[in-house]
Design a protein around this motif. Structure first.
Motif, PDB file in Angstrom:
ATOM      1  N   GLY A   1       0.813  -1.212   0.000  1.00 40.67           N
ATOM      2  CA  GLY A   1       0.000   0.000   0.000  1.00 40.67           C
ATOM      3  C   GLY A   1       0.845   1.259   0.000  1.00 40.67           C
ATOM      4  O   GLY A   1       0.565   2.215  -0.725  1.00 40.67           O
ATOM      5  N   ARG A   2       1.899   1.228   0.790  1.00 45.89           N
ATOM      6  CA  ARG A   2       2.712   2.438   0.916  1.00 45.89           C
ATOM      7  C   ARG A   2       3.505   2.723  -0.340  1.00 45.89           C
ATOM      8  O   ARG A   2       3.489   3.826  -0.880  1.00 45.89           O
ATOM      9  CB  ARG A   2       3.630   2.316   2.135  1.00 45.89           C
ATOM     10  CG  ARG A   2       2.852   2.391   3.451  1.00 45.89           C
ATOM     11  CD  ARG A   2       3.756   2.314   4.649  1.00 45.89           C
ATOM     12  NE  ARG A   2       4.193   0.946   4.905  1.00 45.89           N
ATOM     13  CZ  ARG A   2       5.452   0.574   5.126  1.00 45.89           C
ATOM     14  NH1 ARG A   2       6.409   1.488   5.125  1.00 45.89           N
ATOM     15  NH2 ARG A   2       5.755  -0.683   5.366  1.00 45.89           N
TER      16      ARG A   2
ATOM     17  N   LEU B   1       1.115   3.433  -3.515  1.00 48.08           N
ATOM     18  CA  LEU B   1       0.523   4.768  -3.610  1.00 48.08           C
ATOM     19  C   LEU B   1       1.569   5.776  -4.088  1.00 48.08           C
ATOM     20  O   LEU B   1       1.294   6.614  -4.956  1.00 48.08           O
ATOM     21  CB  LEU B   1      -0.072   5.188  -2.260  1.00 48.08           C
ATOM     22  CG  LEU B   1      -0.800   6.538  -2.238  1.00 48.08           C
ATOM     23  CD1 LEU B   1      -1.921   6.594  -3.256  1.00 48.08           C
ATOM     24  CD2 LEU B   1      -1.340   6.834  -0.836  1.00 48.08           C
ATOM     25  N   ARG B   2       2.768   5.664  -3.535  1.00 54.82           N
ATOM     26  CA  ARG B   2       3.850   6.546  -3.981  1.00 54.82           C
ATOM     27  C   ARG B   2       4.107   6.370  -5.468  1.00 54.82           C
ATOM     28  O   ARG B   2       4.271   7.344  -6.209  1.00 54.82           O
ATOM     29  CB  ARG B   2       5.142   6.214  -3.226  1.00 54.82           C
ATOM     30  CG  ARG B   2       5.252   6.888  -1.870  1.00 54.82           C
ATOM     31  CD  ARG B   2       6.433   6.352  -1.072  1.00 54.82           C
ATOM     32  NE  ARG B   2       7.715   6.482  -1.754  1.00 54.82           N
ATOM     33  CZ  ARG B   2       8.820   5.831  -1.399  1.00 54.82           C
ATOM     34  NH1 ARG B   2       8.795   4.993  -0.372  1.00 54.82           N
ATOM     35  NH2 ARG B   2       9.935   6.007  -2.059  1.00 54.82           N
TER      36      ARG B   2
ATOM     37  N   ILE C   1       1.376   8.010  -7.568  1.00 57.81           N
ATOM     38  CA  ILE C   1       1.506   9.469  -7.595  1.00 57.81           C
ATOM     39  C   ILE C   1       2.610   9.854  -8.582  1.00 57.81           C
ATOM     40  O   ILE C   1       2.448  10.745  -9.409  1.00 57.81           O
ATOM     41  CB  ILE C   1       1.841  10.027  -6.193  1.00 57.81           C
ATOM     42  CG1 ILE C   1       0.673   9.781  -5.229  1.00 57.81           C
ATOM     43  CG2 ILE C   1       2.163  11.515  -6.262  1.00 57.81           C
ATOM     44  CD1 ILE C   1       0.990  10.102  -3.767  1.00 57.81           C
TER      45      ILE C   1
ATOM     46  N   VAL D   1      -7.747   7.305  -3.028  1.00 58.99           N
ATOM     47  CA  VAL D   1      -6.752   6.566  -2.255  1.00 58.99           C
ATOM     48  C   VAL D   1      -7.328   5.209  -1.848  1.00 58.99           C
ATOM     49  O   VAL D   1      -6.630   4.200  -1.835  1.00 58.99           O
ATOM     50  CB  VAL D   1      -6.333   7.378  -1.006  1.00 58.99           C
ATOM     51  CG1 VAL D   1      -5.539   6.524  -0.035  1.00 58.99           C
ATOM     52  CG2 VAL D   1      -5.528   8.597  -1.411  1.00 58.99           C
TER      53      VAL D   1
ATOM     54  N   LEU E   1      -5.531   1.625  -2.309  1.00 59.89           N
ATOM     55  CA  LEU E   1      -5.187   0.766  -1.170  1.00 59.89           C
ATOM     56  C   LEU E   1      -5.931  -0.561  -1.217  1.00 59.89           C
ATOM     57  O   LEU E   1      -5.372  -1.603  -0.908  1.00 59.89           O
ATOM     58  CB  LEU E   1      -5.464   1.496   0.148  1.00 59.89           C
ATOM     59  CG  LEU E   1      -4.585   2.727   0.402  1.00 59.89           C
ATOM     60  CD1 LEU E   1      -4.882   3.324   1.769  1.00 59.89           C
ATOM     61  CD2 LEU E   1      -3.111   2.379   0.289  1.00 59.89           C
TER      62      LEU E   1
ATOM     63  N   LEU F   1      -4.282  -2.877  -3.601  1.00 61.10           N
ATOM     64  CA  LEU F   1      -2.984  -3.386  -3.179  1.00 61.10           C
ATOM     65  C   LEU F   1      -3.060  -4.231  -1.913  1.00 61.10           C
ATOM     66  O   LEU F   1      -2.338  -5.215  -1.756  1.00 61.10           O
ATOM     67  CB  LEU F   1      -2.029  -2.218  -2.950  1.00 61.10           C
ATOM     68  CG  LEU F   1      -1.662  -1.414  -4.207  1.00 61.10           C
ATOM     69  CD1 LEU F   1      -1.098  -0.068  -3.838  1.00 61.10           C
ATOM     70  CD2 LEU F   1      -0.681  -2.193  -5.064  1.00 61.10           C
TER      71      LEU F   1
ATOM     72  N   THR G   1     -12.796   8.027   4.876  1.00 64.29           N
ATOM     73  CA  THR G   1     -11.580   8.831   4.769  1.00 64.29           C
ATOM     74  C   THR G   1     -10.796   8.566   3.488  1.00 64.29           C
ATOM     75  O   THR G   1     -10.454   9.490   2.767  1.00 64.29           O
ATOM     76  CB  THR G   1     -10.664   8.575   5.986  1.00 64.29           C
ATOM     77  OG1 THR G   1     -11.400   8.848   7.169  1.00 64.29           O
ATOM     78  CG2 THR G   1      -9.436   9.448   5.935  1.00 64.29           C
ATOM     79  N   VAL G   2     -10.512   7.312   3.226  1.00 66.16           N
ATOM     80  CA  VAL G   2      -9.679   7.019   2.055  1.00 66.16           C
ATOM     81  C   VAL G   2     -10.406   7.277   0.733  1.00 66.16           C
ATOM     82  O   VAL G   2      -9.768   7.564  -0.284  1.00 66.16           O
ATOM     83  CB  VAL G   2      -9.134   5.571   2.054  1.00 66.16           C
ATOM     84  CG1 VAL G   2      -8.204   5.362   3.236  1.00 66.16           C
ATOM     85  CG2 VAL G   2     -10.257   4.549   2.053  1.00 66.16           C
TER      86      VAL G   2
ATOM     87  N   GLU H   1     -12.425   9.757   0.205  1.00 62.46           N
ATOM     88  CA  GLU H   1     -12.618  11.175  -0.100  1.00 62.46           C
ATOM     89  C   GLU H   1     -11.316  11.877  -0.465  1.00 62.46           C
ATOM     90  O   GLU H   1     -11.316  13.048  -0.783  1.00 62.46           O
ATOM     91  CB  GLU H   1     -13.356  11.890   1.050  1.00 62.46           C
ATOM     92  CG  GLU H   1     -12.494  12.233   2.231  1.00 62.46           C
ATOM     93  CD  GLU H   1     -13.325  12.790   3.406  1.00 62.46           C
ATOM     94  OE1 GLU H   1     -14.564  12.661   3.403  1.00 62.46           O
ATOM     95  OE2 GLU H   1     -12.698  13.332   4.336  1.00 62.46           O
ATOM     96  N   ILE H   2     -10.216  11.137  -0.453  1.00 66.72           N
ATOM     97  CA  ILE H   2      -8.959  11.712  -0.939  1.00 66.72           C
ATOM     98  C   ILE H   2      -8.711  11.186  -2.348  1.00 66.72           C
ATOM     99  O   ILE H   2      -8.675   9.974  -2.550  1.00 66.72           O
ATOM    100  CB  ILE H   2      -7.770  11.329  -0.036  1.00 66.72           C
ATOM    101  CG1 ILE H   2      -8.047  11.687   1.436  1.00 66.72           C
ATOM    102  CG2 ILE H   2      -6.494  12.016  -0.509  1.00 66.72           C
ATOM    103  CD1 ILE H   2      -6.977  11.205   2.404  1.00 66.72           C
TER     104      ILE H   2
ATOM    105  N   GLN I   1      -5.640  15.258  -5.736  1.00 69.29           N
ATOM    106  CA  GLN I   1      -5.220  16.119  -4.632  1.00 69.29           C
ATOM    107  C   GLN I   1      -3.766  15.888  -4.244  1.00 69.29           C
ATOM    108  O   GLN I   1      -3.031  16.829  -3.934  1.00 69.29           O
ATOM    109  CB  GLN I   1      -6.095  15.871  -3.391  1.00 69.29           C
ATOM    110  CG  GLN I   1      -7.528  16.344  -3.525  1.00 69.29           C
ATOM    111  CD  GLN I   1      -8.406  15.767  -2.413  1.00 69.29           C
ATOM    112  OE1 GLN I   1      -8.038  15.836  -1.243  1.00 69.29           O
ATOM    113  NE2 GLN I   1      -9.532  15.181  -2.768  1.00 69.29           N
ATOM    114  N   LEU I   2      -3.375  14.628  -4.243  1.00 75.22           N
ATOM    115  CA  LEU I   2      -2.020  14.291  -3.828  1.00 75.22           C
ATOM    116  C   LEU I   2      -0.998  14.754  -4.858  1.00 75.22           C
ATOM    117  O   LEU I   2       0.091  15.226  -4.503  1.00 75.22           O
ATOM    118  CB  LEU I   2      -1.897  12.789  -3.584  1.00 75.22           C
ATOM    119  CG  LEU I   2      -2.807  12.244  -2.482  1.00 75.22           C
ATOM    120  CD1 LEU I   2      -2.653  10.735  -2.352  1.00 75.22           C
ATOM    121  CD2 LEU I   2      -2.511  12.917  -1.154  1.00 75.22           C
TER     122      LEU I   2
END
Lengths: 171, 171
Positions: free
Chosen positions: A27-28, A31-32, A35, A96, A100, A103, A143-144, A146-147, A151-152
């Motif tokens: 996940g980490r 996502l990177r 982006i 997001v 996530l 993944l 939360t995830v 709505e991003i 935006q990122l």
DNA sequence: AGAAATCCCAGTAAATTACTAGGAAATATG
DNA sequence: CATATTTCCTAGTAATTTACTGGGATTTCT
């Protein structure tokens, strides 16, 4: 004496000493990577090699992550020389949460069989904790979702624009 | 031929096939145990044995969970015959967050060194994903901290009151 | 033809989880 | 005072998962 020729991408076993409820490197890193992909696409597909260099990730491992993102319909691939990956949707349409879940699988804190009807949890109807897991799940999901990737990417652009040393811009 | 005398409490390896971001059995069993404890205390301390029977949990394992809850100051113990555990605070003063953090450790989805000042994350200032992990963390924290043990005990009482078969009341 | 990519599958060391096991120490009760 | 009951503490372990590495087939651009 045996010498390892391939340098190991020094691992992060779920970020040092772990507890639980942690996101894995999938996940980490993923996502990177996405982006990065969003930022560098525009002039054709982006290759795994280029992402792995910029983000300092294992090329082989990243390959597997991209495969997951592809299977989830978030990216498309172009094979062969000059190929690579492109986003399958607009950055505004990718949350997001989408990334996530692709993944990590489900983000629910407990795979409670009482949550889906056909499960066989013995304590199903008297289960009080189920209510807790449901609330946690709803709050994470909200939360995830709505991003957006949009935006990122925007945020990253702002930060890296003012950064002379591009190599530091790793998301 | 060897026969195992101790029956194994058939394990839940993080609830069947796992993904990540899951609560371990510590958090799940422990919360159930604490609800049980709250319900059955009143006439003196509650023993691990009695909780383990009612909730169908391994006695030995539960022992370890209670030890964590004690260390976190959520329960007090009384040793010796007739002893057991009692809540150290009122049920209204104990949140699900308190319980889960005591059992699982931090609930943060990523142990990002950029989140605490002295960490040495290379990408710290250009780190965009950090913002995401922070948001997720805040939403989980808010959710688990606003549910009190009191509410769960009340909920359980309602459900089990109408349930003739008490053995089904396992939270 | 050859280089540059993705694709696919297999293997593995380290870490973690979910327990089990043994026994010491404390305390109420007969 | 002996005994049963109960917490306390430490150690061990099989199953599982994570975070990679590696080999090689296939596709496509030049």
């Amino acid at each position: 004496m045996s010498v390892s020729l391939t340098e190991r991408h020094y691992g992060e076993y779920t970020a040092g000493r772990s507890g639980k409820m942690k996101l894995s490197t999938k996940g980490r890193y993923g996502l990177r990577a996405l982006i990065d992909l969003a930022q560098y696409s525009g002039d054709g597909p982006v290759s795994i090699t280029s992402i792995s260099v910029r983000q300092d990730l294992s090329e082989r491992y990243l390959e597997q992550l991209m495969s997951l993102l592809k299977k989830a319909g978030l990216v498309r691939s172009i094979r062969g020389a000059g190929g690579g990956y492109v986003l399958a949707k607009d950055t505004k349409e990718i949350s997001v949460g989408d990334v996530l879940r692709a993944l990590e699988g489900s983000l629910e804190p407990v795979d409670c069989p009482g949550l889906d009807p056909e499960g066989g949890c013995k304590a199903a109807d008297s289960c009080v904790t189920k209510y807790v897991w449901k609330r946690i799940n709803e709050s994470i999901t909200r939360t995830v979702d709505e991003i957006s990737l949009d935006q990122l990417v925007e945020e990253s652009r702002k930060k890296c624009a003012s950064d002379a040393d591009r190599t530091k811009c790793k998301n």
